[in-house]
Design a protein around this motif. Sequence first.
Motif, PDB file in Angstrom:
ATOM      1  N   ALA A  30      51.386  48.957  41.053  1.00 44.37           N
ATOM      2  CA  ALA A  30      49.766  48.471  42.245  1.00 44.37           C
ATOM      3  C   ALA A  30      50.069  47.104  42.700  1.00 44.37           C
ATOM      4  N   ALA A  31      50.602  45.992  41.545  1.00 44.62           N
ATOM      5  CA  ALA A  31      51.141  45.307  42.355  1.00 44.62           C
ATOM      6  C   ALA A  31      51.980  44.769  42.699  1.00 44.62           C
ATOM      7  N   ALA A  32      53.070  45.438  42.417  1.00 42.83           N
ATOM      8  CA  ALA A  32      54.375  45.469  43.807  1.00 42.83           C
ATOM      9  C   ALA A  32      53.548  45.815  44.809  1.00 42.83           C
ATOM     10  N   GLN A  33      52.631  46.818  45.334  1.00 41.12           N
ATOM     11  CA  GLN A  33      52.537  47.685  46.066  1.00 41.12           C
ATOM     12  C   GLN A  33      51.085  46.149  47.598  1.00 41.12           C
ATOM     13  N   GLY A  34      50.995  45.072  46.754  1.00 39.87           N
ATOM     14  CA  GLY A  34      50.166  44.635  47.383  1.00 39.87           C
ATOM     15  C   GLY A  34      48.672  44.802  46.487  1.00 39.87           C
ATOM     16  N   PHE A  35      48.463  44.968  45.269  1.00 37.26           N
ATOM     17  CA  PHE A  35      46.940  44.911  45.341  1.00 37.26           C
ATOM     18  C   PHE A  35      46.990  44.120  43.677  1.00 37.26           C
ATOM     19  N   ILE A  36      45.707  43.603  43.333  1.00 41.28           N
ATOM     20  CA  ILE A  36      45.671  42.665  42.381  1.00 41.28           C
ATOM     21  C   ILE A  36      45.668  43.770  41.424  1.00 41.28           C
ATOM     22  N   GLY A  37      46.067  43.792  39.711  1.00 43.91           N
ATOM     23  CA  GLY A  37      45.902  44.761  38.771  1.00 43.91           C
ATOM     24  C   GLY A  37      44.755  44.044  38.326  1.00 43.91           C
ATOM     25  N   ALA A  38      43.704  45.374  37.842  1.00 44.68           N
ATOM     26  CA  ALA A  38      42.682  45.345  36.434  1.00 44.68           C
ATOM     27  C   ALA A  38      42.779  44.640  35.831  1.00 44.68           C
ATOM     28  N   ARG A  39      43.684  44.643  34.966  1.00 46.57           N
ATOM     29  CA  ARG A  39      44.422  44.421  33.648  1.00 46.57           C
ATOM     30  C   ARG A  39      44.661  43.022  33.525  1.00 46.57           C
ATOM     31  N   THR A  40      43.713  42.084  33.008  1.00 46.81           N
ATOM     32  CA  THR A  40      44.328  40.818  33.167  1.00 46.81           C
ATOM     33  C   THR A  40      45.262  40.201  32.123  1.00 46.81           C
ATOM     34  N   ASP A  41      45.748  41.121  30.722  1.00 45.47           N
ATOM     35  CA  ASP A  41      45.793  41.031  29.268  1.00 45.47           C
ATOM     36  C   ASP A  41      47.452  40.679  30.357  1.00 45.47           C
ATOM     37  N   ILE A  42      48.421  41.738  31.549  1.00 46.73           N
ATOM     38  CA  ILE A  42      49.068  41.712  31.709  1.00 46.73           C
ATOM     39  C   ILE A  42      50.251  40.625  33.446  1.00 46.73           C
ATOM     40  N   GLU A  43      51.261  40.564  32.993  1.00 43.96           N
ATOM     41  CA  GLU A  43      51.468  40.319  34.538  1.00 43.96           C
ATOM     42  C   GLU A  43      51.467  40.148  35.359  1.00 43.96           C
ATOM     43  N   GLN A  44      50.646  39.660  36.374  1.00 39.75           N
ATOM     44  CA  GLN A  44      51.248  40.282  37.854  1.00 39.75           C
ATOM     45  C   GLN A  44      52.017  39.949  38.752  1.00 39.75           C
ATOM     46  N   ALA A  55      43.972  39.032  38.586  1.00 34.93           N
ATOM     47  CA  ALA A  55      41.807  39.159  39.108  1.00 34.93           C
ATOM     48  C   ALA A  55      41.249  38.266  38.056  1.00 34.93           C
ATOM     49  N   ASP A  56      41.536  37.324  36.735  1.00 34.92           N
ATOM     50  CA  ASP A  56      40.904  35.968  36.429  1.00 34.92           C
ATOM     51  C   ASP A  56      40.839  34.980  36.989  1.00 34.92           C
ATOM     52  N   ASP A  57      41.858  34.965  37.591  1.00 40.94           N
ATOM     53  CA  ASP A  57      42.418  33.412  37.755  1.00 40.94           C
ATOM     54  C   ASP A  57      41.184  33.469  39.124  1.00 40.94           C
ATOM     55  N   PRO A  58      40.476  31.778  39.362  1.00 35.62           N
ATOM     56  CA  PRO A  58      39.519  31.383  40.048  1.00 35.62           C
ATOM     57  C   PRO A  58      39.543  31.657  41.622  1.00 35.62           C
ATOM     58  N   SER A  59      40.619  31.494  41.676  1.00 32.07           N
ATOM     59  CA  SER A  59      41.071  31.375  43.729  1.00 32.07           C
ATOM     60  C   SER A  59      40.902  33.412  43.820  1.00 32.07           C
ATOM     61  N   PHE A  60      40.812  33.838  42.871  1.00 30.81           N
ATOM     62  CA  PHE A  60      40.442  35.509  43.527  1.00 30.81           C
ATOM     63  C   PHE A  60      38.752  35.855  43.507  1.00 30.81           C
ATOM     64  N   VAL A  61      38.080  35.903  44.229  1.00 33.23           N
ATOM     65  CA  VAL A  61      36.782  36.555  44.377  1.00 33.23           C
ATOM     66  C   VAL A  61      36.285  37.408  44.732  1.00 33.23           C
ATOM     67  N   VAL A  62      35.797  38.341  44.396  1.00 37.72           N
ATOM     68  CA  VAL A  62      35.463  39.638  43.792  1.00 37.72           C
ATOM     69  C   VAL A  62      34.215  39.620  44.669  1.00 37.72           C
ATOM     70  N   TYR A  63      33.855  40.791  45.798  1.00 36.31           N
ATOM     71  CA  TYR A  63      32.739  40.496  45.921  1.00 36.31           C
ATOM     72  C   TYR A  63      31.918  42.222  45.352  1.00 36.31           C
TER      73      TYR A  63
END
Length: 379
Positions: A322-336, A347-355
């Motif tokens: 999913a990340a390779a396609q341009g999405f941001i993975g829901a899991r934060t315990d693995i590499e994006q 997904a847990d980076d402060p620069s990513f702001v979820v609506y």
Amino acid sequence: MKRTRTSGLVAALAAGGLLLAGCGGGGGGGTDTVTEGMLALPAVDDANGLVVDGEQVADAALLEAARGDTLVWFTGSGSESAELTADRFTAETGVRVEVTRMPSAKLNERVLSEAGAGRLSAGVVTITDPLLAEGLAEQDVFVPYTEMPTHDTLTGTENVTWAGGAYYTSYYSAYAFAYNDRAVEGGDVPASWNDLLDPRWKGRMGVVNAGAGGTVQGLAAFQEDVIGPDYWAGLAAQQPRIFDTTSVQLEALARGEIEIATAGFNSTYGAERSGAPIKLVVPEEGVSGTFNMQGLTSTGQDSPAAKLFMNWTWSTSGQQFAAAQGFIGARTDIEQVPTGDYRLPKADDPSFVVYTPEQAETDGADTVRRWNQTFGFNG
């Protein structure tokens, strides 16, 4: 596998000689070659169940039953993403897929209609509107599924498990901006959201109206809350061309009718990969994001293929594809993993702001109303 119709953008690129050979709606090995070009296939061991890159995805009984079954998947994701994901799943698991893709609102109507008539065919539904996902859980279309090997990880990750496991965040859509790299070069390439306010872009920019869907509504909220309360006014002063859909906006950007545009990352990266003269920017101030929700249906609880797809979606391999396609993975315990040459935040980076769904429910209508007023849009 059922195939969706070729998008208007891909058709336009093909007509203009810009579509790369081997990309898009071909069957079998052609599309598998595309997925491998995006992210190398992982090591797969099916001697005793399904183990992908050392991670258990299914036991032997589930894998054997799933290979004798067919996954019926309804999704609100873009058509290209749906096809790529289905082909990647088949390549890694050996399970057949029938995929039906339509916009989330229409998808919701069809799912509820089929369920109401007792004829729901989909085993798994992926939908881009969290409020619609909540409704599917309330109508018992989504049923709790907690058998994923990654379930404990998911329940310990913020904003992933919903309604007691009736549905989950599969990944996030990211929104940034892009430019036509035949028209914009060198020092003119913008790096930040504030660069879009440079007078040079007046009349040369495209945006999608905030009422067109959750992703652009989320972008509007991000711009106001993160970039600044006066940002909309500055952007409106640029007299941008306002579009009703992202697909038409992308076609205009590819043809050079506009030179810069706010853009959904996944769909724009797909256009770039298909040969469009488009480049994306990951702005220094961050990117906005919206949810993609997925659940096992009441029909899917009797489908081994549907259960395996749920397991695979939140496996390391499924999340990284999913990340390779341009999405941001829901899991934060693995590499994006990178998206081509781009690196989106986790997904847990402060620069990513979820609506959030709460924002959409309480503030969405007012956000759209005020955006329309600022931009003088009456659509």
